[in-house]
Write a protein that holds these residues in place. Structure first.
Motif, PDB file in Angstrom:
ATOM      1  N   LEU A   2     -49.661 -82.526 -43.698  1.00 42.64           N
ATOM      2  CA  LEU A   2     -49.409 -82.884 -45.311  1.00 42.64           C
ATOM      3  C   LEU A   2     -49.289 -81.399 -46.038  1.00 42.64           C
ATOM      4  CD1 LEU A   2     -48.710 -84.772 -47.667  1.00 42.64           C
ATOM      5  CD2 LEU A   2     -51.342 -84.958 -47.790  1.00 42.64           C
ATOM      6  N   GLU A   3     -50.120 -80.593 -45.725  1.00 40.28           N
ATOM      7  CA  GLU A   3     -50.174 -79.219 -46.392  1.00 40.28           C
ATOM      8  C   GLU A   3     -48.754 -78.457 -46.364  1.00 40.28           C
ATOM      9  OE1 GLU A   3     -52.487 -80.157 -44.267  1.00 40.28           O
ATOM     10  OE2 GLU A   3     -54.306 -80.321 -45.770  1.00 40.28           O
ATOM     11  N   ILE A   4     -48.135 -78.633 -45.185  1.00 41.16           N
ATOM     12  CA  ILE A   4     -46.902 -77.946 -44.852  1.00 41.16           C
ATOM     13  C   ILE A   4     -45.828 -78.696 -45.840  1.00 41.16           C
ATOM     14  CG2 ILE A   4     -44.749 -77.879 -43.072  1.00 41.16           C
ATOM     15  CD1 ILE A   4     -47.081 -77.674 -41.085  1.00 41.16           C
ATOM     16  N   TRP A   5     -45.819 -80.100 -45.891  1.00 43.24           N
ATOM     17  CA  TRP A   5     -44.632 -80.753 -46.597  1.00 43.24           C
ATOM     18  C   TRP A   5     -44.999 -80.557 -48.192  1.00 43.24           C
ATOM     19  CZ3 TRP A   5     -40.644 -82.232 -44.362  1.00 43.24           C
ATOM     20  CH2 TRP A   5     -40.547 -82.513 -42.978  1.00 43.24           C
ATOM     21  N   LEU A   6     -46.248 -80.387 -48.564  1.00 46.26           N
ATOM     22  CA  LEU A   6     -46.679 -79.947 -49.994  1.00 46.26           C
ATOM     23  C   LEU A   6     -45.833 -78.707 -50.520  1.00 46.26           C
ATOM     24  CD1 LEU A   6     -49.978 -81.554 -50.509  1.00 46.26           C
ATOM     25  CD2 LEU A   6     -47.695 -82.516 -51.437  1.00 46.26           C
ATOM     26  N   TYR A   7     -46.569 -77.464 -49.372  1.00 45.89           N
ATOM     27  CA  TYR A   7     -45.967 -76.402 -49.709  1.00 45.89           C
ATOM     28  C   TYR A   7     -44.564 -76.259 -49.535  1.00 45.89           C
ATOM     29  CZ  TYR A   7     -44.921 -71.528 -48.985  1.00 45.89           C
ATOM     30  OH  TYR A   7     -44.352 -70.214 -49.085  1.00 45.89           O
ATOM     31  N   MET A  45     -31.920 -72.833 -43.609  1.00 44.68           N
ATOM     32  CA  MET A  45     -33.262 -73.138 -43.511  1.00 44.68           C
ATOM     33  C   MET A  45     -33.858 -73.061 -42.075  1.00 44.68           C
ATOM     34  SD  MET A  45     -34.666 -72.288 -46.442  1.00 44.68           S
ATOM     35  CE  MET A  45     -36.100 -72.945 -46.143  1.00 44.68           C
ATOM     36  N   LEU A  46     -32.882 -74.106 -41.434  1.00 40.61           N
ATOM     37  CA  LEU A  46     -33.132 -74.129 -40.122  1.00 40.61           C
ATOM     38  C   LEU A  46     -32.866 -72.952 -38.975  1.00 40.61           C
ATOM     39  CD1 LEU A  46     -33.654 -76.119 -37.373  1.00 40.61           C
ATOM     40  CD2 LEU A  46     -30.995 -76.432 -37.422  1.00 40.61           C
ATOM     41  N   ILE A  47     -32.160 -72.060 -39.367  1.00 42.02           N
ATOM     42  CA  ILE A  47     -31.998 -70.540 -38.893  1.00 42.02           C
ATOM     43  C   ILE A  47     -33.314 -69.913 -38.993  1.00 42.02           C
ATOM     44  CG2 ILE A  47     -30.863 -68.565 -38.809  1.00 42.02           C
ATOM     45  CD1 ILE A  47     -28.137 -69.842 -39.232  1.00 42.02           C
ATOM     46  N   LEU A  48     -33.736 -69.872 -40.337  1.00 44.58           N
ATOM     47  CA  LEU A  48     -35.004 -69.031 -40.713  1.00 44.58           C
ATOM     48  C   LEU A  48     -36.273 -69.851 -39.951  1.00 44.58           C
ATOM     49  CD1 LEU A  48     -34.154 -68.715 -44.462  1.00 44.58           C
ATOM     50  CD2 LEU A  48     -34.105 -66.727 -42.910  1.00 44.58           C
ATOM     51  N   ILE A 117     -39.599 -66.624 -47.879  1.00 46.83           N
ATOM     52  CA  ILE A 117     -40.865 -66.659 -48.428  1.00 46.83           C
ATOM     53  C   ILE A 117     -41.166 -68.087 -48.217  1.00 46.83           C
ATOM     54  CG2 ILE A 117     -42.198 -66.828 -50.422  1.00 46.83           C
ATOM     55  CD1 ILE A 117     -40.461 -64.591 -51.716  1.00 46.83           C
ATOM     56  N   ALA A 118     -40.397 -69.238 -48.150  1.00 44.46           N
ATOM     57  CA  ALA A 118     -40.702 -70.691 -47.741  1.00 44.46           C
ATOM     58  C   ALA A 118     -41.173 -70.662 -46.478  1.00 44.46           C
ATOM     59  CB  ALA A 118     -39.587 -71.554 -48.204  1.00 44.46           C
ATOM     60  N   CYS A 119     -40.417 -70.220 -45.737  1.00 44.15           N
ATOM     61  CA  CYS A 119     -40.647 -70.310 -44.024  1.00 44.15           C
ATOM     62  C   CYS A 119     -41.702 -69.338 -43.561  1.00 44.15           C
ATOM     63  CB  CYS A 119     -39.394 -69.814 -43.449  1.00 44.15           C
ATOM     64  SG  CYS A 119     -37.866 -70.743 -43.823  1.00 44.15           S
ATOM     65  N   LEU A 120     -41.899 -68.372 -43.778  1.00 43.40           N
ATOM     66  CA  LEU A 120     -42.866 -67.416 -43.160  1.00 43.40           C
ATOM     67  C   LEU A 120     -44.267 -67.902 -43.128  1.00 43.40           C
ATOM     68  CD1 LEU A 120     -42.861 -64.667 -41.909  1.00 43.40           C
ATOM     69  CD2 LEU A 120     -43.290 -63.548 -44.100  1.00 43.40           C
ATOM     70  N   THR A 124     -46.075 -68.830 -39.353  1.00 35.51           N
ATOM     71  CA  THR A 124     -46.925 -67.781 -39.111  1.00 35.51           C
ATOM     72  C   THR A 124     -48.301 -68.241 -39.237  1.00 35.51           C
ATOM     73  OG1 THR A 124     -46.823 -66.647 -41.122  1.00 35.51           O
ATOM     74  CG2 THR A 124     -45.254 -65.977 -39.365  1.00 35.51           C
ATOM     75  N   ILE A 125     -48.530 -69.283 -40.232  1.00 37.13           N
ATOM     76  CA  ILE A 125     -50.059 -69.765 -40.664  1.00 37.13           C
ATOM     77  C   ILE A 125     -50.199 -71.236 -40.332  1.00 37.13           C
ATOM     78  CG2 ILE A 125     -51.639 -69.958 -42.481  1.00 37.13           C
ATOM     79  CD1 ILE A 125     -50.311 -67.508 -43.790  1.00 37.13           C
TER      80      ILE A 125
END
Length: 203
Positions: A2-7, A45-48, A117-120, A124-125
């Motif tokens: 859920l945290e992924i989608w909220l972010y 976004m998919l590429i990133l 910034i949205a993807c990183l 990575t985390i």
């Protein structure tokens, strides 16, 4: 999970250069003609997501953001100038930037530091924390890129809703000038945060 989608929602659906231009397309009643632009944003976004996930945090990290920002801010200021000059033309009630293509969406989002910034943090985390790797990472990256498609679309639909209620050409011209200045402000804010502070201030 859920945290992924909220972010992702908080950063993808907040005002930014892509969403501001999408709002302008809706204001000029060009939402249907700019589906390719929204798809370009989604594909970028998919590429990133895929490339950052593949390269991993050991290879890609936040130190490259200032260099992406230099290219992105230059491109945003160019788009802002086009929007500003279009809004000043006496016989022009719709901006040339209301007709955006797949390539426009792809290039703008790839050069948009906000996309990076949205993807990183996600790849990575949050991905490693949930053990999201391989095929699962690809599937979620595709889902997130589809989710990203909705951000410019929602702004465009909002602009269209407002545009249908206000028909005066004077309003459109003034609003285009405002949008141009707002886009320039976003570019300068990104430049200050991710170029001046992150790069030059530490030299």
């Amino acid at each position: 999970m859920l945290e992924i989608w909220l972010y992702a929602f908080s950063i993808m659906y907040s005002p930014g250069p892509v969403n501001l231009l999408s709002f302008n397309t809706g204001l000029n009643n060009k939402t249907n003609k700019n589906t390719g632009f929204f798809m370009g944003v989604s594909f970028a976004m998919l590429i990133l997501f895929f490339s950052l996930s593949f390269l991993s945090h050991s290879v890609v990290h936040e130190t490259i953001i200032p260099y992406i920002s230099i290219l992105g801010c230059t491109y945003m200021l160019f788009l802002s100038w086009k929007l500003f000059t279009s809004g000043r033309e006496p016989d022009n009630t719709s901006s040339a930037l209301s007709d955006l293509t797949f390539r426009d969406g792809l290039m703008l989002q790839l050069l948009n530091p906000k996309g990076f910034i949205a993807c990183l943090p996600i790849v990575t985390i949050q991905f490693p924390a949930l053990n999201i790797v391989g095929l699962k990472a690809l599937v979620i990256s595709i889902a997130l890129s589809v989710f990203a498609f909705g951000a410019p679309l929602s702004y465009s639909l909002t602009g269209r809703l407002i545009g249908q209620r206000v028909k005066r050409s004077v309003f459109f011209k003034k609003f285009q000038l405002f949008m141009a200045l707002l886009l320039a402000y976003v570019a300068m804010k990104i430049a200050y945060t991710h170029i001046y502070i992150d790069l030059f201030k530490h030299l």
